[in-house]
Design an enzyme around this catalytic site. Structure first.
Site, mmCIF file in Angstrom:
data_model
loop_
_atom_site.group_PDB
_atom_site.id
_atom_site.type_symbol
_atom_site.label_atom_id
_atom_site.label_comp_id
_atom_site.label_asym_id
_atom_site.label_seq_id
_atom_site.Cartn_x
_atom_site.Cartn_y
_atom_site.Cartn_z
ATOM 1 N N GLY A 173 0.733 -1.296 -0.142
ATOM 2 C CA GLY A 173 0.029 -0.138 0.096
ATOM 3 C C GLY A 173 0.989 1.264 0.178
ATOM 4 N N ASN B 68 -9.860 2.751 4.873
ATOM 5 C CA ASN B 68 -8.484 2.415 5.406
ATOM 6 C C ASN B 68 -7.579 2.937 4.420
ATOM 7 O OD1 ASN B 68 -9.662 0.745 3.529
ATOM 8 N ND2 ASN B 68 -8.587 -1.100 4.151
ATOM 9 N N GLY C 9 -5.870 5.883 2.031
ATOM 10 C CA GLY C 9 -5.557 7.089 2.157
ATOM 11 C C GLY C 9 -4.687 7.692 0.856
ATOM 12 N N HIS C 10 -5.316 8.216 -0.166
ATOM 13 C CA HIS C 10 -4.735 8.478 -1.281
ATOM 14 C C HIS C 10 -4.371 9.982 -1.551
ATOM 15 C CE1 HIS C 10 -6.657 4.562 -3.181
ATOM 16 N NE2 HIS C 10 -5.673 4.438 -2.146
ATOM 17 N N THR C 11 -3.325 10.274 -1.878
ATOM 18 C CA THR C 11 -2.781 11.587 -1.939
ATOM 19 C C THR C 11 -2.353 12.203 -3.039
ATOM 20 O OG1 THR C 11 -1.530 11.144 0.280
ATOM 21 C CG2 THR C 11 -1.091 13.348 -0.639
ATOM 22 N N LYS D 20 -0.572 5.521 -5.475
ATOM 23 C CA LYS D 20 -1.850 5.204 -6.673
ATOM 24 C C LYS D 20 -2.544 6.532 -6.688
ATOM 25 C CE LYS D 20 -3.334 2.006 -3.466
ATOM 26 N NZ LYS D 20 -2.139 1.971 -2.511
ATOM 27 N N GLY D 21 -3.172 7.287 -5.531
ATOM 28 C CA GLY D 21 -3.719 8.360 -5.828
ATOM 29 C C GLY D 21 -3.166 9.520 -6.948
ATOM 30 N N ALA E 85 -0.926 8.421 5.569
ATOM 31 C CA ALA E 85 -1.831 9.679 4.896
ATOM 32 C C ALA E 85 -3.080 9.949 5.955
ATOM 33 C CB ALA E 85 -2.072 9.291 3.571
ATOM 34 N N GLU F 249 3.896 5.920 11.544
ATOM 35 C CA GLU F 249 5.351 5.569 10.827
ATOM 36 C C GLU F 249 5.278 4.769 10.016
ATOM 37 O OE1 GLU F 249 8.890 4.955 13.380
ATOM 38 O OE2 GLU F 249 8.980 7.195 13.722
ATOM 39 N N ARG F 250 5.740 4.757 8.907
ATOM 40 C CA ARG F 250 5.774 3.724 8.000
ATOM 41 C C ARG F 250 7.077 2.951 8.223
ATOM 42 N NH1 ARG F 250 3.412 6.906 2.782
ATOM 43 N NH2 ARG F 250 1.241 7.032 3.262
ATOM 44 N N GLN G 92 -5.008 -0.413 -1.150
ATOM 45 C CA GLN G 92 -4.180 -0.987 -0.484
ATOM 46 C C GLN G 92 -3.027 -1.486 -1.463
ATOM 47 O OE1 GLN G 92 -7.751 -1.882 0.399
ATOM 48 N NE2 GLN G 92 -7.270 0.030 1.720
HETATM 49 P P1 GDP Z 1 -1.658 5.846 -2.021
HETATM 50 O O1 GDP Z 1 -2.255 5.438 -1.128
HETATM 51 O O2 GDP Z 1 -0.945 4.694 -2.895
HETATM 52 O O3 GDP Z 1 -2.413 6.625 -2.868
HETATM 53 O O4 GDP Z 1 -0.329 6.729 -1.453
HETATM 54 P P2 GDP Z 1 -0.061 7.678 -0.414
HETATM 55 O O5 GDP Z 1 -0.839 8.858 -0.634
HETATM 56 O O6 GDP Z 1 -0.699 7.053 1.027
HETATM 57 O O7 GDP Z 1 1.308 7.765 -0.139
HETATM 58 C C1 GDP Z 1 2.193 8.037 -0.991
HETATM 59 C C2 GDP Z 1 2.665 9.398 -0.673
HETATM 60 O O8 GDP Z 1 3.778 9.921 -1.431
HETATM 61 C C3 GDP Z 1 2.043 10.758 -0.497
HETATM 62 O O9 GDP Z 1 2.366 11.408 0.400
HETATM 63 C C4 GDP Z 1 2.302 11.417 -1.884
HETATM 64 O O10 GDP Z 1 2.244 12.837 -1.793
HETATM 65 C C5 GDP Z 1 3.679 10.943 -2.025
HETATM 66 N N1 GDP Z 1 4.190 10.969 -3.346
HETATM 67 C C6 GDP Z 1 3.805 10.117 -4.481
HETATM 68 N N2 GDP Z 1 4.642 10.265 -5.661
HETATM 69 C C7 GDP Z 1 5.839 10.605 -5.153
HETATM 70 C C8 GDP Z 1 7.140 10.936 -5.550
HETATM 71 O O11 GDP Z 1 7.520 10.656 -6.873
HETATM 72 N N3 GDP Z 1 8.077 11.557 -4.850
HETATM 73 C C9 GDP Z 1 7.649 11.802 -3.578
HETATM 74 N N4 GDP Z 1 8.747 12.303 -2.854
HETATM 75 N N5 GDP Z 1 6.493 11.752 -2.808
HETATM 76 C C10 GDP Z 1 5.641 11.178 -3.760
HETATM 77 P P1 IMO Z 2 -3.672 2.796 0.772
HETATM 78 O O1 IMO Z 2 -5.022 2.482 -0.189
HETATM 79 C C1 IMO Z 2 -1.070 0.982 3.842
HETATM 80 C C2 IMO Z 2 -2.966 -2.097 6.130
HETATM 81 C C3 IMO Z 2 -3.027 -1.698 7.836
HETATM 82 C C4 IMO Z 2 -3.212 -3.068 8.452
HETATM 83 C C5 IMO Z 2 -3.799 -3.911 7.462
HETATM 84 C C6 IMO Z 2 -5.122 -4.344 7.869
HETATM 85 O O2 IMO Z 2 -3.629 4.015 1.188
HETATM 86 O O3 IMO Z 2 -2.682 2.164 -0.066
HETATM 87 P P2 IMO Z 2 -7.367 -2.615 7.906
HETATM 88 O O4 IMO Z 2 -7.708 -1.480 8.391
HETATM 89 O O5 IMO Z 2 -7.525 -2.812 6.383
HETATM 90 O O6 IMO Z 2 -8.213 -3.926 8.286
HETATM 91 O O7 IMO Z 2 -5.805 -3.018 8.209
HETATM 92 O O8 IMO Z 2 -3.567 -3.308 6.347
HETATM 93 N N1 IMO Z 2 -3.539 -1.108 5.538
HETATM 94 C C7 IMO Z 2 -3.027 -0.171 4.650
HETATM 95 N N2 IMO Z 2 -1.499 -0.015 4.539
HETATM 96 N N3 IMO Z 2 -2.222 1.757 2.932
HETATM 97 C C8 IMO Z 2 -3.559 1.262 2.812
HETATM 98 O O9 IMO Z 2 -4.194 1.676 1.925
HETATM 99 C C9 IMO Z 2 -3.788 0.579 3.732
HETATM 100 N N4 IMO Z 2 -5.042 0.015 4.152
HETATM 101 C C10 IMO Z 2 -4.885 -1.292 5.142
HETATM 102 O O10 IMO Z 2 -2.034 -0.977 8.233
HETATM 103 O O11 IMO Z 2 -1.598 -3.413 8.443
HETATM 104 MG MG MG Z 3 -2.123 5.568 1.264
#
Ligand code: GDP
Ligand code: IMO
Ligand code: MG
Length: 423
Positions: free
Chosen positions: A12, A38, A40-42, A16-17, A297, A302-303, A222
């Site tokens: 995850g 669950n 969080g797409h940024t 993706k977002g 997000a 902490e990841r 995820q």
């Molecule tokens: P998602 O859940 O797959 O949509 O991803 P998240 O939004 O949870 O986490 C990705 C994080 O990385 C977000 O804070 C984005 O703004 C950031 N991000 C995405 N692409 C890049 C990149 O190429 N470089 C950097 N430095 N940050 C990025």
């Molecule tokens: P995006 O779409 C990262 C993880 C949780 C936990 C496990 C089960 O932003 O990539 P849940 O609440 O689904 O029952 O938790 O899955 N998890 C994620 N980790 N990105 C996510 O979504 C997640 N959605 C769930 O941290 O380990």
């Molecule tokens: Mg996310």
């Protein structure tokens, strides 16, 4: 006919977002097929940052239809929060959004059960997001769930049957809070709020679009290693995050799927508990976390960080039938002297390139070390500007993964995206 799928290949948060937003102009509709809040797409553009949880990442482009498919679970309270914030920023959600009647609803008692189940696990916690995901999918599979379309069919009665069932379990776990009625009132209000949106038979909507020659991008949530069947069970989420989930989560026949975009970070992260063979506990791991701002997000957790794991990526590519790879956060490694990539696992003295049944046991990652590029790539406009060491890193990954990398991301902003030429 054209349905493409974009999904995460790691644990995850691959980005993706951001990429769905970038690719949306190529499509007529964007659809979420599983998961729920669950996720969080940024997305970042024009100096603004948005985090989407249940609403697809296609809403900021040019009026494409955005679908929340039957495979998704929705918490009306969180949906309302998200929708109100977006409407405040000028998005005409009621026009572009369609929600399946068949989405299952997350009730306050599902969230309470999620927390109580975690507590009962003691040291073996999954580290869920606490959003009630597991209990809601459990009710769906055990045929006790409540669907959005039920708002038109004896909703109160169905809700109270489900709630009483949950209460019995919560009482046994000593986990009934004093403010339950208050939570329920807010939730029921939010359910009524949802009736103001277009609640549809989304499988027919999608079929109609395809018959009109329109194209659809399915947005995964995820990642593959969190898939209920193929992920690091039991440290997974409760849905099928793989490409097959797009078929069952939207009612799309498998023969309609075209491209499968597999998205991964140039390194690897995981949030929550569970095995992570290439995890780094040293200063390098901390440096990746700091440079990559690797904090959840939604939860701010902490990841955990580590080197890229090609054994796991090959497995994910196989399960999803990935046709194109998208590499994210390459810029985070801009300043490293050397970069490592795990090409195989050593288990009990034996080397394997296959992802094993259990990654819990002692796995020693076998690394290949490549020279870093020591160049700031964040304002580059084309791949021609890439330093040679970075080009070599891309070539190396394409060879190891036997799949082309067609998009490279070099920063969080929409603009920091390099679409590669065909090689
Ligand atoms: P998602 O859940 O797959 O949509 O991803 P998240 O939004 O949870 O986490 C990705 C994080 O990385 C977000 O804070 C984005 O703004 C950031 N991000 C995405 N692409 C890049 C990149 O190429 N470089 C950097 N430095 N940050 C990025
Ligand atoms: P995006 O779409 C990262 C993880 C949780 C936990 C496990 C089960 O932003 O990539 P849940 O609440 O689904 O029952 O938790 O899955 N998890 C994620 N980790 N990105 C996510 O979504 C997640 N959605 C769930 O941290 O380990
Ligand atoms: Mg996310």
């Amino acid at each position: 006919m054209k349905v493409d799928v974009l999904l995460g290949l790691q644990w995850g948060d691959e980005g993706k977002g951001k990429v769905v937003d970038v690719l949306t102009p190529r499509y007529d509709a964007v659809a979420r097929f599983q998961g729920g809040p669950n996720a969080g797409h940024t997305l970042e553009f024009e100096d603004k940052k948005y985090v989407l949880r249940s609403i697809p990442s296609g809403i900021f482009q040019h009026g494409q239809i955005n679908v929340i498919g039957n495979g998704v679970v929705l918490d009306p309270v969180l949906f309302r929060e998200e929708a109100e914030a977006l409407e405040k920023s000028g998005i005409d959600l009621r026009r572009v959004l369609r929600i399946s009647k068949k989405v299952h609803l997350i009730a306050p008692t599902h969230r309470l059960l999620d927390a109580a189940n975690e507590k009962a696990k003691g040291g073996a916690k999954i580290g869920t997001t606490g959003k009630g995901i597991g209990p809601t999918y459990t009710d769906k599979i055990s045929r006790n769930g409540l669907r959005l379309g039920d708002v038109y069919h004896n909703f109160k009665e169905k809700y109270s049957t489900m709630r009483n069932n949950h209460l019995a379990r919560l009482k046994a776990l000593n986990a009934v809070p004093e403010n339950l009625e208050e939570l329920e009132e807010k939730w029921l209000d939010a359910v009524m709020y949802m009736k103001g949106f277009q609640i549809v038979d989304s499988e027919f909507l999608i079929d109609d679009l395809l018959r009109q020659g329109k194209s659809i991008l399915c947005e995964g949530a995820q990642g593959t290693l969190l898939d209920i069947d193929f992920g690091s069970y039991p440290f997974v989420t409760s849905s099928n995050t793989i490409c097959a989930g797009a078929c069952s989560g939207l009612g799309i026949a498998p023969n309609k799927i075209g491209e499968v975009f597999g998205i991964f970070k140039a390194y690897c992260t995981r949030v929550g508990s569970g095995p992570f063979p290439t995890e780094l506990f040293d200063a390098v791991g901390k440096r990746i976390r700091d440079l990559g701002h690797e904090y959840g997000a939604v939860t701010g957790r902490e990841r955990r960080c580590g080197w890229i794991d090609l054994v796991a990526l090959r497995y994910s590519i196989m399960l999803n039938g990935v046709t194109q790879l998208i590499m994210m956060k390459s810029d985070v490694l801009d300043d490293f002297e050397e970069i490592k990539a795990c090409t195989a696992y050593r288990i009990g003295g034996q080397e394997t390139r296959r992802f094993p049944y259990s990654i819990d046991e002692a796995i020693e990652p076998v690394y290949e070390t490549l020279p870093g590029w020591k160049t700031d790539m964040t304002s580059m406009q084309s791949e021609d500007e890439f330093p040679v060491e970075f080009k070599n890193y891309i070539d190396f990954l394409e060879r190891e993964l036997e799949t082309p990398i067609t998009i490279v991301s070099i920063g969080p902003d929409r603009k920091q995206t390099i679409i590669r030429k065909k090689h």
